[in-house]
Design an enzyme around this catalytic site. Structure first.
Site, PDB file in Angstrom:
ATOM      1  N   ASP A 146      11.862  10.486  -8.778  1.00 24.99           N
ATOM      2  CA  ASP A 146      10.973  10.118  -7.741  1.00 24.99           C
ATOM      3  C   ASP A 146      11.855   9.652  -6.773  1.00 24.99           C
ATOM      4  O   ASP A 146      13.040   9.139  -6.655  1.00 24.99           O
ATOM      5  CB  ASP A 146      10.659   8.391  -8.214  1.00 24.99           C
ATOM      6  CG  ASP A 146       9.204   8.213  -7.343  1.00 24.99           C
ATOM      7  OD1 ASP A 146       9.401   8.205  -6.024  1.00 24.99           O
ATOM      8  OD2 ASP A 146       8.113   8.038  -8.039  1.00 24.99           O
ATOM      9  N   ASN A 149       4.138  16.054 -10.974  1.00 29.68           N
ATOM     10  CA  ASN A 149       3.292  14.970 -10.417  1.00 29.68           C
ATOM     11  C   ASN A 149       3.173  14.504  -9.070  1.00 29.68           C
ATOM     12  O   ASN A 149       2.410  13.868  -8.327  1.00 29.68           O
ATOM     13  CB  ASN A 149       3.240  13.730 -11.500  1.00 29.68           C
ATOM     14  CG  ASN A 149       2.555  12.488 -11.041  1.00 29.68           C
ATOM     15  OD1 ASN A 149       1.260  12.490 -11.224  1.00 29.68           O
ATOM     16  ND2 ASN A 149       3.333  11.636 -10.502  1.00 29.68           N
ATOM     17  N   TYR A 153      -4.190  18.934   1.891  1.00 26.01           N
ATOM     18  CA  TYR A 153      -4.031  18.111   0.557  1.00 26.01           C
ATOM     19  C   TYR A 153      -4.856  19.226  -0.374  1.00 26.01           C
ATOM     20  O   TYR A 153      -4.394  19.823  -1.497  1.00 26.01           O
ATOM     21  CB  TYR A 153      -4.427  17.031   0.281  1.00 26.01           C
ATOM     22  CG  TYR A 153      -4.330  16.285  -1.133  1.00 26.01           C
ATOM     23  CD1 TYR A 153      -3.359  15.795  -1.496  1.00 26.01           C
ATOM     24  CD2 TYR A 153      -5.660  16.134  -1.669  1.00 26.01           C
ATOM     25  CE1 TYR A 153      -3.143  15.177  -2.789  1.00 26.01           C
ATOM     26  CE2 TYR A 153      -5.508  15.344  -2.959  1.00 26.01           C
ATOM     27  CZ  TYR A 153      -4.520  15.157  -3.416  1.00 26.01           C
ATOM     28  OH  TYR A 153      -4.521  14.465  -4.626  1.00 26.01           O
ATOM     29  N   LYS A 197      -3.603  21.740  -3.615  1.00 24.53           N
ATOM     30  CA  LYS A 197      -3.986  21.350  -4.851  1.00 24.53           C
ATOM     31  C   LYS A 197      -4.608  22.674  -5.433  1.00 24.53           C
ATOM     32  O   LYS A 197      -4.697  22.858  -6.505  1.00 24.53           O
ATOM     33  CB  LYS A 197      -4.976  20.168  -5.048  1.00 24.53           C
ATOM     34  CG  LYS A 197      -4.214  18.968  -4.878  1.00 24.53           C
ATOM     35  CD  LYS A 197      -3.115  18.707  -5.546  1.00 24.53           C
ATOM     36  CE  LYS A 197      -2.467  17.228  -5.623  1.00 24.53           C
ATOM     37  NZ  LYS A 197      -1.427  16.966  -6.559  1.00 24.53           N
ATOM     38  N   THR A 206      -4.434   4.795  -7.605  1.00 26.82           N
ATOM     39  CA  THR A 206      -2.702   4.953  -7.043  1.00 26.82           C
ATOM     40  C   THR A 206      -2.760   4.461  -5.829  1.00 26.82           C
ATOM     41  O   THR A 206      -3.807   4.252  -5.148  1.00 26.82           O
ATOM     42  CB  THR A 206      -2.464   6.439  -7.335  1.00 26.82           C
ATOM     43  OG1 THR A 206      -2.986   7.256  -6.532  1.00 26.82           O
ATOM     44  CG2 THR A 206      -2.670   6.960  -8.884  1.00 26.82           C
TER      45      THR A 206
END
Length: 289
Positions: free
Chosen positions: A37, A99, A171, A175, A205
Site C-alpha cells: 500500500d 486491488n 474509472y 475497470k 470503502t
C-alpha cells in the site's frame, strides 16, 4: 489447516478497505502476505507507510506471517520490486491479488488530462505491471521444470462492467480494461500453471463512500446484529477460494456483494441483422432505426 497454507501472496492496496480484509483473511488461512500500500489519499496523492505496516503488525500479532511494501504499482520498476520482495522474503510467490485503486471522478466534458492519466495508471497499468512481473517469474519457474499452481485475482468493478456510473469515465474504462486483461491473461498463462480471475466487488470503502450519488447508500447504518451487506469482509472469502491451490477456476469475472456472487459474461452477440449485399445508409436507417 488453512485453505492457503504454505502459499505466498502479494495483495496490493491492502492497507485499508477490501484489500485489508483480504490480507487478514489470507493470513488466517495460512498464507504469508506481502501487504502492499502506497498509503496515498483517495485521489492517489501523497504517501504513508502507516496503513501497510499496521496491517502487517495485526497479522504478526495474531501469529501470521507478513511484510509491508510501499512501492507504487503504477511504476513498472516498483511492481518488479514488489514481486522481488515477495520471493526474497518468503522464497516463492503463489498468489497475486491486484486491488489498489484511486478515484478522480469527473464528467467527461470537464475531465482534465491528469484525472484520466492518474486513474488509468493506478488501475489498469498497476494491474498490468504487477501481472507482468509475476507472470515472468512463473514462466521462468515452469520453464525450469518447477511445478506452478499460481493464481491471480484482479479487481474490476460494476462501474466498468454491468453498471456504468456517470462521472466515472476514467474509472469505468480502466475497470473494463482490467476485465479484458483478465480474460487475455487467463488464456496466455494457463500453459505455465497460472489461473487468472477477476472480481467486481460492491462494498463500503473510502472510495465508494466518496462516490457521488452512492455514498449515502454505503454509509447507511446497519442495526446491531443484522447482516451488513456492504461490509468489505464479505468480498474476501471468494478471493481466498480463487487463490486456493486446488481451485480450477480461470478466466472468470464475478460480481460479489454481501451474500451474492454472480458470474459476469463478457461481450456476446445479440440480435443480428443481415443483408444479401452491401449495406446502404437508408437500409440501416430502416433496420436499426
Amino acid at each position: 489447516m488453512g485453505t492457503l497454507d504454505g502459499r505466498v501472496a502479494i495483495i496490493t492496496g491492502a492497507g485499508r478497505g477490501i484489500g485489508r480484509e483480504h490480507a487478514l483473511l489470507f493470513a488466517r488461512e495460512g498464507a504469508a502476505v506481502v501487504v502492499n500500500d502506497l498509503g496515498g489519499a483517495n485521489d492517489g496523492t501523497g504517501s504513508d507507510a502507516g496503513p501497510a505496516q499496521q496491517v502487517v503488525d495485526e497479522i504478526v500479532a495474531a501469529g501470521g506471517k507478513a511484510v509491508a511494501n510501499t512501492d507504487n504499482v503504477a511504476d513498472w520498476a516498483g511492481a518488479e520490486a514488489l514481486v522481488t520482495q515477495a520471493v526474497r522474503e518468503f522464497g516463492r510467490l503463489d498468489i497475486l491479488v491486484n486491488n489498489a485503486g484511486i478515484l478522480r471522478d469527473s464528467f467527461i466534458a470537464g475531465m482534465e488530462e491528469s484525472q484520466w492519466d492518474a486513474v488509468i495508471a493506478v488501475h489498469l497499468k498497476g494491474h498490468a505491471a504487477t501481472l507482468h512481473h509475476a507472470a515472468a517469474y512463473w514462466k521462468a519457474q515452469s520453464k525450469a521444470g518447477e511445478p506452478v499452481q499460481a493464481s491471480v485475482i484482479n479487481t474490476a468493478s460494476a462501474s466498468g462492467t454491468f453498471m456504468p456510473n456517470a462521472g466515472q469515465g476514467n474509472y469505468g474504462a480502466a475497470k473494463a480494461g482490467i476485465a479484458a486483461l483478465t480474460l487475455v491473461a487467463a488464456d496466455e498463462l494457463e500453459r505455465y500453471g497460472v489461473r487468472v480471475n477477476a472480481i467486481a466487488p460492491i462494498a463500503r470503502t473510502r472510495l465508494t463512500l466518496a462516490t457521488p450519488g452512492m455514498g449515502a447508500l454505503f454509509a447507511a447504518e446497519v442495526p446491531e446484529g443484522e447482516f451488513d451487506a456492504f461490509a468489505p469482509a464479505n468480498i474476501s472469502p471468494l478471493v481466498a477460494r480463487l487463490a486456493a491451490a486446488d481451485s480450477k477456476l480461470t478466466g472468470k469475472v464475478y460480481a460479489v456483494q454481501g451474500g451474492a456472487i454472480s458470474e459476469l459474461i463478457n461481450w456476446h452477440g445479440g440480435e443480428t441483422i443481415e443483408s444479401d449485399g452491401p449495406w446502404t445508409v437508408d437500409d440501416l436507417a430502416e433496420r436499426l432505426g
